[in-house]
Each structure stands twice: as C-alpha cells, then as structure tokens.
Write a protein that holds these residues in place. Structure first.
Motif, PDB file in Angstrom:
ATOM      1  N   LEU A 158      29.867 -78.115  50.758  1.00 50.45           N
ATOM      2  CA  LEU A 158      28.978 -78.516  51.784  1.00 50.45           C
ATOM      3  C   LEU A 158      29.114 -77.237  52.936  1.00 50.45           C
ATOM      4  CD1 LEU A 158      29.064 -82.125  52.664  1.00 50.45           C
ATOM      5  CD2 LEU A 158      27.139 -80.906  51.278  1.00 50.45           C
ATOM      6  N   PRO A 159      27.763 -76.831  53.607  1.00 52.13           N
ATOM      7  CA  PRO A 159      28.094 -75.741  54.586  1.00 52.13           C
ATOM      8  C   PRO A 159      28.992 -76.458  55.889  1.00 52.13           C
ATOM      9  CG  PRO A 159      25.797 -76.204  53.889  1.00 52.13           C
ATOM     10  CD  PRO A 159      26.516 -77.126  53.371  1.00 52.13           C
ATOM     11  N   THR A 160      29.747 -75.810  56.335  1.00 55.47           N
ATOM     12  CA  THR A 160      30.697 -75.914  57.271  1.00 55.47           C
ATOM     13  C   THR A 160      30.221 -77.259  58.202  1.00 55.47           C
ATOM     14  OG1 THR A 160      31.857 -73.869  57.028  1.00 55.47           O
ATOM     15  CG2 THR A 160      32.639 -75.344  59.068  1.00 55.47           C
ATOM     16  N   GLN A 161      29.272 -76.972  58.986  1.00 51.86           N
ATOM     17  CA  GLN A 161      28.740 -77.969  59.836  1.00 51.86           C
ATOM     18  C   GLN A 161      28.679 -79.164  59.259  1.00 51.86           C
ATOM     19  OE1 GLN A 161      25.365 -77.074  62.152  1.00 51.86           O
ATOM     20  NE2 GLN A 161      25.381 -78.886  63.347  1.00 51.86           N
ATOM     21  N   ASP A 162      28.200 -79.388  58.091  1.00 54.81           N
ATOM     22  CA  ASP A 162      27.588 -80.693  57.546  1.00 54.81           C
ATOM     23  C   ASP A 162      28.826 -81.218  57.215  1.00 54.81           C
ATOM     24  OD1 ASP A 162      24.629 -80.533  57.639  1.00 54.81           O
ATOM     25  OD2 ASP A 162      24.963 -78.782  56.360  1.00 54.81           O
ATOM     26  N   MET A 163      29.891 -80.434  56.674  1.00 53.95           N
ATOM     27  CA  MET A 163      31.070 -80.904  55.980  1.00 53.95           C
ATOM     28  C   MET A 163      31.946 -81.684  57.157  1.00 53.95           C
ATOM     29  SD  MET A 163      34.629 -80.320  56.097  1.00 53.95           S
ATOM     30  CE  MET A 163      34.828 -78.400  56.543  1.00 53.95           C
ATOM     31  N   TRP A 164      31.920 -81.241  58.309  1.00 50.96           N
ATOM     32  CA  TRP A 164      32.683 -81.830  59.183  1.00 50.96           C
ATOM     33  C   TRP A 164      32.004 -83.101  59.793  1.00 50.96           C
ATOM     34  CZ3 TRP A 164      37.586 -80.790  59.815  1.00 50.96           C
ATOM     35  CH2 TRP A 164      38.242 -79.672  59.416  1.00 50.96           C
ATOM     36  N   GLU A 165      30.662 -83.112  59.579  1.00 50.57           N
ATOM     37  CA  GLU A 165      30.082 -84.054  60.058  1.00 50.57           C
ATOM     38  C   GLU A 165      30.071 -85.667  59.304  1.00 50.57           C
ATOM     39  OE1 GLU A 165      26.029 -82.825  60.898  1.00 50.57           O
ATOM     40  OE2 GLU A 165      26.607 -81.793  63.103  1.00 50.57           O
ATOM     41  N   VAL A 166      30.261 -85.028  57.845  1.00 51.79           N
ATOM     42  CA  VAL A 166      30.389 -85.983  56.900  1.00 51.79           C
ATOM     43  C   VAL A 166      31.747 -86.907  56.599  1.00 51.79           C
ATOM     44  CG1 VAL A 166      28.246 -85.406  55.740  1.00 51.79           C
ATOM     45  CG2 VAL A 166      30.397 -84.946  54.744  1.00 51.79           C
ATOM     46  N   GLU A 246      31.026 -72.593  64.935  1.00 54.35           N
ATOM     47  CA  GLU A 246      30.308 -72.226  65.772  1.00 54.35           C
ATOM     48  C   GLU A 246      29.146 -71.284  65.451  1.00 54.35           C
ATOM     49  OE1 GLU A 246      32.751 -69.800  68.549  1.00 54.35           O
ATOM     50  OE2 GLU A 246      33.962 -71.469  68.727  1.00 54.35           O
ATOM     51  N   HIS A 247      29.209 -70.612  64.358  1.00 58.17           N
ATOM     52  CA  HIS A 247      28.474 -69.924  63.671  1.00 58.17           C
ATOM     53  C   HIS A 247      27.205 -70.771  63.376  1.00 58.17           C
ATOM     54  CE1 HIS A 247      31.150 -66.190  63.482  1.00 58.17           C
ATOM     55  NE2 HIS A 247      30.503 -66.221  64.442  1.00 58.17           N
ATOM     56  N   ASP A 248      27.817 -71.724  62.427  1.00 58.55           N
ATOM     57  CA  ASP A 248      26.587 -72.642  61.763  1.00 58.55           C
ATOM     58  C   ASP A 248      25.987 -73.308  62.661  1.00 58.55           C
ATOM     59  OD1 ASP A 248      27.638 -71.928  59.243  1.00 58.55           O
ATOM     60  OD2 ASP A 248      28.172 -74.096  58.760  1.00 58.55           O
ATOM     61  N   ARG A 249      26.652 -73.837  64.053  1.00 57.13           N
ATOM     62  CA  ARG A 249      25.868 -74.624  64.776  1.00 57.13           C
ATOM     63  C   ARG A 249      24.719 -73.553  65.498  1.00 57.13           C
ATOM     64  NH1 ARG A 249      30.951 -77.693  67.678  1.00 57.13           N
ATOM     65  NH2 ARG A 249      30.756 -79.525  66.452  1.00 57.13           N
ATOM     66  N   ALA A 250      25.137 -72.259  65.718  1.00 51.14           N
ATOM     67  CA  ALA A 250      24.108 -71.514  66.508  1.00 51.14           C
ATOM     68  C   ALA A 250      23.135 -71.173  65.613  1.00 51.14           C
ATOM     69  CB  ALA A 250      24.923 -69.984  66.600  1.00 51.14           C
ATOM     70  N   ASP A 251      23.205 -71.023  63.982  1.00 53.91           N
ATOM     71  CA  ASP A 251      22.302 -70.952  63.327  1.00 53.91           C
ATOM     72  C   ASP A 251      21.369 -72.100  63.218  1.00 53.91           C
ATOM     73  OD1 ASP A 251      22.098 -68.106  62.010  1.00 53.91           O
ATOM     74  OD2 ASP A 251      24.291 -68.609  60.993  1.00 53.91           O
ATOM     75  N   ARG A 252      21.754 -73.350  63.311  1.00 52.01           N
ATOM     76  CA  ARG A 252      21.210 -74.707  63.276  1.00 52.01           C
ATOM     77  C   ARG A 252      20.214 -74.547  64.446  1.00 52.01           C
ATOM     78  NH1 ARG A 252      22.037 -79.341  60.571  1.00 52.01           N
ATOM     79  NH2 ARG A 252      22.124 -78.082  58.682  1.00 52.01           N
ATOM     80  N   ALA A 253      20.821 -74.394  65.517  1.00 55.09           N
ATOM     81  CA  ALA A 253      19.980 -74.342  66.771  1.00 55.09           C
ATOM     82  C   ALA A 253      18.884 -73.399  66.557  1.00 55.09           C
ATOM     83  CB  ALA A 253      20.685 -74.231  67.867  1.00 55.09           C
ATOM     84  N   ALA A 254      18.989 -72.137  66.180  1.00 56.90           N
ATOM     85  CA  ALA A 254      17.989 -71.097  66.243  1.00 56.90           C
ATOM     86  C   ALA A 254      17.022 -71.308  65.150  1.00 56.90           C
ATOM     87  CB  ALA A 254      18.654 -70.060  66.037  1.00 56.90           C
ATOM     88  N   GLY A 255      17.511 -72.460  64.238  1.00 52.78           N
ATOM     89  CA  GLY A 255      16.306 -72.663  63.024  1.00 52.78           C
ATOM     90  C   GLY A 255      16.731 -71.931  61.906  1.00 52.78           C
ATOM     91  N   ASN A 256      17.753 -71.020  62.035  1.00 56.39           N
ATOM     92  CA  ASN A 256      17.618 -69.866  60.783  1.00 56.39           C
ATOM     93  C   ASN A 256      18.115 -70.531  59.350  1.00 56.39           C
ATOM     94  OD1 ASN A 256      17.621 -67.695  62.648  1.00 56.39           O
ATOM     95  ND2 ASN A 256      19.814 -67.863  62.956  1.00 56.39           N
ATOM     96  N   VAL A 257      17.560 -70.256  58.429  1.00 54.38           N
ATOM     97  CA  VAL A 257      17.629 -70.671  56.936  1.00 54.38           C
ATOM     98  C   VAL A 257      17.797 -69.610  56.078  1.00 54.38           C
ATOM     99  CG1 VAL A 257      16.182 -72.891  57.613  1.00 54.38           C
ATOM    100  CG2 VAL A 257      15.044 -70.869  56.398  1.00 54.38           C
ATOM    101  N   LEU A 258      18.115 -70.036  54.839  1.00 54.89           N
ATOM    102  CA  LEU A 258      18.418 -69.001  53.501  1.00 54.89           C
ATOM    103  C   LEU A 258      16.985 -68.756  53.203  1.00 54.89           C
ATOM    104  CD1 LEU A 258      21.339 -70.982  52.178  1.00 54.89           C
ATOM    105  CD2 LEU A 258      21.476 -68.808  53.168  1.00 54.89           C
TER     106      LEU A 258
END
Length: 317
Positions: A158-166, A246-258
């Motif tokens: 899982l992406p890092t942010q999601d992994m820590w959240e689950v 931190e990088h994942d959270r910044a991308d999520r906040a900015a709405g960046n996607v693959l």
C-alpha cells in the motif's frame, strides 16, 4: 555477493554505465543477463542486471531480497523488452551511503536513482514495476517523474500514508518490523545485526506461500546481502515513518495522482486489517487495474508466469 566494478562518470555530465565482468562465484543470476554498475548520484552507483531488447521496463525488488527475485519474470519479459533489474540503493551489490540527515533513503531519492539509471542506459521513458519496498520507490517515481514512467505496476504493498493509516490493533503485529525500524538510529541496527539471519529469514519463511519458490542458493544470496546491509535497510524503513510519509501527505493534499496506467497485484490484506485495498489505490491511480491474488507475498517467484502475464497486459494498455 557480486564482483564490483566502479564506473567513473566523465566530468559532471550524464551518468555512465559499463558492463561488469561476469560473477566469479556460484551466486544465482538472471539467465542471459549481463551485470552493470551504473553511477546514479554523487558517490552512489547501482548494480543492475540488464537483458533483452525492445521497449524498456525496470523491475525493482522488495525486502528482504535483491534483483534476483525477478529472475523468472525478467527472463520471460526479455523476449520482447529491454529489462533492467537493479539492486536498490542500500541493498544487494549497490552502494550503501550513510544517512546523516534522514534523506538518503527517502523514496524520492531512490526514485531519482531509478530514473537516472534508466537514462544512463539510454532510456528517457520506461515502464516500471516494483514489489514491496521497490513498489514504494516505483510509486514515488510515478508521482515525481510522470514524463519518464509510461506504465506502473506495484506488487503487494500500500502507499506509505495508507499503510500507516490501516495498521492498528493486534492484527498489525505482522508488521512489527515497520515499528522496530522506525526507531531512532542505534537500537534497531544493533538488535538486527545481533541475529541478522534469524531476523531476515523470519520474513522469507513467514511471507512465502511456497517455500520451494526460493531455493537454498537464492535464500543464501538474500541473507548474505541483508547481513551486509543492516544500517541501510533500517534507514530505508525509517524513511517510511518520516520523510516518505511527509511526501505522501503533501501529494494527497495537493491532489496529485498517478497519470499513467497502473496495475496493482495484492494479497487480500483487507480481510484481516479491515480496509478496501482497491479503494485506497483508486484514490491515487485513476487508470487502475487492481487484482487480488491467492498466492504469497513473494509472487514474482511463486507465480512468475502470472506476474509476467499481468505486466504484459499493463504494457499493452
């Protein structure tokens, strides 16, 4: 593990790559591939197995492995693709720089290594597949370098942010190593270095669905590589509890996607930890093909024909 052959870049121009001499040991290799040592950053060179011809695909290994985990899939794909299988920085026969400020093993840094590796081998654009830790590097490369990555596959992560959240409760005990290696420098390195074969071998035994998929010679190569890389492996994991998050959270906040086509192959972790993996990945990957599989974590070794087939489907999209 492998004979090492340094390549010095000319001046400050593009990274250089030269064939390495064949390995003199009996260490397993990817059949028909040659070994190269490629400078990708100041003081950092990656070891890579390269073979085949055609459109390029880079395959990134996971923990606690090396590029050898792709040996079957790489040989299959080499029939019609140029296949590049590096050892990530900090692993295998690649360089293992110190990490004084916690950034040397960020997935952003490791993704930049991969892009530079491909460029040094003549490929400005390439498909990218990663397993486990390599999948986190691939994920970050897809976000940071969308012009370079044409297709992306992530295996059993899982992406890092999601992994820590689950991760929560006693069901998260299977991920105890994530918390151990997140601790400040010193304690985890000493604990793991005291019994490295026991520690790394634990995961090879626990996570595999078919122990025969990792024969003794390959297992020994993995343990040899990990034994020599304890500080850098810990630094890689520690980054995921800090700068990577931190990088994942910044991308999520900015709405960046693959922005490229993405394939995810994953065991059904959600059944134990109570999450919907497809939904979590869909938030990052609008062009997602998500497959839940019934084999073990080391899927490129346990089910190489299935993995190679899924990668071919991805490349056809």
């Amino acid at each position: 593990m492998f004979q090492q052959h340094s390549v010095t870049p000319a001046g400050h121009g593009p990274a250089s790559a030269e064939p390495a001499a064949p390995c003199a040991s009996a260490t397993p290799v990817v059949p028909g591939f040659e070994h190269r040592r490629v400078q990708v950053a100041d003081g950092v060179a990656l070891h890579a197995a390269v073979g085949g011809s055609g459109s390029p695909i880079v395959l990134l290994h996971g923990f606690p492995q090396t590029h050898l985990m792709w040996r079957h899939v790489a040989a299959d794909l080499a029939a019609d693709h140029t296949v590049i299988c590096p050892d990530l920085r900090g692993y295998g026969a690649s360089d293992k720089p110190a990490d004084p400020d916690g950034t040397a093993y960020s997935k952003r840094t490791m993704a930049a290594d991969v892009v530079e590796l491909a460029r040094a081998l003549g490929h400005e654009r390439f498909a990218l597949a990663g397993h486990d830790r390599g999948a986190l590097v691939a994920f970050r490369a897809g976000l940071d370098h969308p012009a370079a990555v044409t297709h992306l596959a992530c295996l059993d992560v899982l992406p890092t942010q999601d992994m820590w959240e689950v991760m929560h409760g006693v069901d998260a005990a299977v991920g105890f190593h994530l918390y151990l290696m997140a601790q400040p420098p010193g304690l985890p390195e000493r604990m793991i270095a005291a019994e490295p074969d026991l520690f790394f071998g634990h995961f090879l035994d626990l996570w595999g669905g078919d122990r025969a998929a990792i024969p003794p010679a390959v297992r020994a190569a993995y343990l040899d590589a990990c034994r020599a890389a304890v500080p850098s492996v810990v630094a890689d994991y520690r980054a995921s509890a800090g700068i990577d998050l931190e990088h994942d959270r910044a991308d999520r906040a900015a709405g960046n996607v693959l922005t490229m086509p993405v394939t995810v192959l994953q065991q059904d972790w959600g059944a134990a930890l109570g999450f919907d993996a497809r939904a979590l990945w869909s938030a990052w990957a609008p062009q997602l093909a998500h497959r839940t599989v019934d084999f073990g974590h080391f899927m490129a070794e346990e089910a190489p024909e299935r993995v190679a087939g899924e990668l071919r489907k991805l490349l056809a999209r």
